[in-house]
Design an enzyme around this catalytic site. Structure first.
Site, PDB file in Angstrom:
ATOM      1  CG  HIS A   7      -6.809  -1.819  -6.060  1.00 18.05           C
ATOM      2  ND1 HIS A   7      -6.340  -2.989  -5.520  1.00 18.05           N
ATOM      3  CD2 HIS A   7      -6.793  -0.901  -5.061  1.00 18.05           C
ATOM      4  CE1 HIS A   7      -6.058  -2.797  -4.232  1.00 18.05           C
ATOM      5  NE2 HIS A   7      -6.318  -1.539  -3.933  1.00 18.05           N
TER       6      HIS A   7
ATOM      7  CB  CYS B  61      -0.903  -0.003   1.224  1.00 19.84           C
ATOM      8  SG  CYS B  61      -2.001   1.420   1.227  1.00 19.84           S
ATOM      9  N   GLY B  62       0.822   2.011  -1.073  1.00 15.25           N
ATOM     10  CA  GLY B  62       1.711   3.163  -1.214  1.00 15.25           C
ATOM     11  C   GLY B  62       1.365   4.273  -0.253  1.00 15.25           C
TER      12      GLY B  62
ATOM     13  CB  CYS C 164      -3.943   4.504  -5.699  1.00 15.85           C
ATOM     14  SG  CYS C 164      -3.797   2.751  -5.313  1.00 15.85           S
ATOM     15  N   GLY C 165      -0.711   4.712  -4.303  1.00 16.29           N
ATOM     16  CA  GLY C 165       0.716   4.448  -4.575  1.00 16.29           C
ATOM     17  C   GLY C 165       0.940   3.213  -5.425  1.00 16.29           C
ATOM     18  CB  THR C 166      -0.116  -0.350  -5.175  1.00 15.32           C
ATOM     19  OG1 THR C 166      -1.467  -0.097  -4.773  1.00 15.32           O
ATOM     20  CG2 THR C 166       0.715  -0.694  -3.953  1.00 15.32           C
TER      21      THR C 166
HETATM   22  O1  PYC Z   1      -1.808   3.693  -1.998  1.00 18.32           O
HETATM   23  O2  PYC Z   1      -1.339   1.695  -2.743  1.00 18.32           O
HETATM   24  C1  PYC Z   1      -2.097   2.498  -2.234  1.00 18.32           C
HETATM   25  C2  PYC Z   1      -3.453   2.049  -1.847  1.00 18.32           C
HETATM   26  C3  PYC Z   1      -4.007   0.818  -2.048  1.00 18.32           C
HETATM   27  C4  PYC Z   1      -5.300   0.874  -1.520  1.00 18.32           C
HETATM   28  C5  PYC Z   1      -5.499   2.132  -1.009  1.00 18.32           C
HETATM   29  N1  PYC Z   1      -4.355   2.840  -1.214  1.00 18.32           N
END
Ligand code: PYC
Length: 308
Positions: A205, A85-86, A235-237
């Protein structure tokens, strides 16, 4: 159970410091599987109302297996255990700094999908060097119930994404309900069609990408998460998966930096270097702020102790 809450670009993270389930001392991937299989009530009790809130991601601190890591972590939301999770990693780094456990500089964090690096620039600003990310299929067309055909790429950035660019619905706050419903229908269609990772991993996702009139911003996105909430941050990923697709299409060069905005307007700076296995190694820079330090209480007589 002691927790520290933060948000990264509006997306909440709850770091669980103690009082969580004992997942053993094996590899983090095994511990994550154990959390998903045996502790769904725990995940829902922490993430769902009345204790949690929509879109919240949990970061369960665990002992790392590697001595060179500052922390081990298993991420989850109300609907699933997440590989990486980013935004959560940015929130975790800021939380560890808030606790005095790390200082500005570079640190390694062990996750269930590999070791990531965080560079803490100041109390709030973090660059995450994610695991190698890859685009595995381009321009797949699927039929979405009640909507019609949509075309997207399949990519991995620590979770599995179906990325639709351009979005058939403008990525604007006013369209969040429509984008959520369409994202749920798209995820169902990909899963029904057997679309996913190389080893049959399901899409968890869905991303809709849109242009922006702001010249300083590359694009805006809307990201649907496994618990059917949308990511307030870019969303980092998901941004990692997107970088892999831009690189695969020759639309972004290594070390070229872009700004990715979320549907609520929060942003990450993104770039990549080439990975060892044909993918890209993403860098994601964002900011997080601590919002609460709390002790969660669980009353045996509370009919909603495991969440609504
Ligand atoms: O930032 O990778 C992310 C992430 C995944 C689900 C919610 N945020």
């Amino acid at each position: 159970m002691h927790v520290i809450d933060s948000h990264t670009g509006g997306e909440p993270t709850r770091v669980i410091l103690d009082g969580g389930p004992d997942l053993g001392s094996g590899p983090l991937a095994e511990r994550a599987q154990r959390l998903a299989k045996d502790h769904q009530d725990f995940c829902r009790s922490i993430m769902c109302e009345p204790r949690g809130q929509p879109a919240m991601v949990g970061a369960l601190l665990v002992e790392p297996t590697r001595p060179d890591c500052a922390a081990g972590v298993v991420y989850f939301d109300a609907g699933a255990v997440l590989g990486m999770c980013g935004h959560g990693t940015i929130g975790l780094a800021v939380t560890l700094a808030h606790l005095g456990r790390i200082t500005p500089g570079t640190h390694r964090i062990e996750t269930s999908v590999g070791v990531v690096e965080v560079c803490l620039s100041n109390a709030n600003t973090v660059t995450v060097k994610n695991i190698e990310s890859r685009c595995v299929a381009q321009a797949l067309s699927i039929e979405v119930d009640g909507f019609g055909p949509v075309t997207g790429d399949v990519a991995y950035g620590g979770n599995w994404f179906f990325i639709i660019d351009p979005s058939p619905v403008p990525v604007e706050r006013a369209n969040i309900r429509r984008l959520t419903d369409l994202g749920i229908a798209v995820r169902k269609a990909t899963n029904n069609a057997g679309i996913g990772g190389e080893r049959g991993e399901p899409i968890d996702h869905v991303i809709f990408q849109d242009k922006t009139t702001n010249g300083a911003v590359h694009s805006r996105n809307f990201v649907l998460c496994p618990d059917d909430t949308f990511d307030r941050s870019p969303c980092g990923t998901g941004s990692s998966a997107r970088l892999a697709c831009l690189a695969a299409e020759g639309l972004l060069r290594p070390d070229e930096e872009i700004v990715q905005q979320s549907v609520i307007g929060s942003s990450y700076r993104l770039s990549y270097t080439m990975g060892e296995n044909g993918g890209v190694v993403p860098k994601i820079t964002g900011q997080a702020f601590v919002t609460a330090e709390a002790k969660l209480l669980f009353d045996a007589n509370d009919p909603y102790r495991n969440g609504i």
